[in-house]
Write a protein that holds these residues in place. Structure first.
Motif: not given
Length: 163
Positions: A55-67, A90-93
């Motif tokens: 999270l601290s490494v990517l805090k400046k990135v605004k994510f629209s989705a997490a899989y 969101t779960d994925y296979d």
């Protein structure tokens, strides 16, 4: 008035031309191995710390989705980022990487998406987005890879780093 419309169309054209999709792919953080019979373990204390570091490494990135795969360790790895960005995980296979890549590119074109997988699946996920695998395998004790795929039109770039 015509000048304002022209400027608006020019700005719109430039933003559409430079639209990039950013895909971040990580392996789940360190899992708790104290119970050898548990096939769906939680993250260990170092794993939880690694998830916070991500999270601290990517805090400046605004994510629209997490899989995430449907395992606790992958979901818990993304939990701090998902909460920070107010997105659901969101779960994925992991057996259907190509299908997931196509879905993400259709739904989240021009946006930022993060994906958590496993040592034996994330390199294939990198490949599913059209990038070349940076190496052939990830060792069982390596939890620090962060793959950043940048897609613009038909051009795919991969940045590989450690966190």
């Amino acid at each position: 008035m015509k000048k304002l419309i022209f400027i608006f169309l020019l700005i719109l054209s430039c933003t559409m031309q430079s639209q990039q999709t950013h895909i971040y792919i990580v392996r789940h953080a360190e899992k708790d191995i104290s119970d050898k019979t548990n096939t769906n373990p939680d993250l260990s204390k170092p794993g939880k710390q690694r998830a916070e570091k991500l999270l601290s490494v990517l805090k400046k990135v605004k994510f629209s989705a997490a899989y995430s795969t449907p395992y606790k360790r992958t979901q818990q790895t993304l939990k701090p980022i998902a909460e920070y960005n107010a997105v659901e995980i969101t779960d994925y296979d992991p057996k259907n990487n190509q299908q997931l890549a196509e879905e993400i590119l259709n739904i989240y074109s021009g946006k930022n998406v993060i994906i958590a997988g496993h040592s034996n699946t994330i390199l294939e996920m990198v490949k599913a987005f059209g990038a070349k695998k940076p190496f052939e395998e990830i060792s069982e004790d390596d939890y620090s890879n962060l793959f950043h795929i940048i897609i613009e039109k038909d051009k795919v770039n991969l940045e590989s780093s450690k966190y």
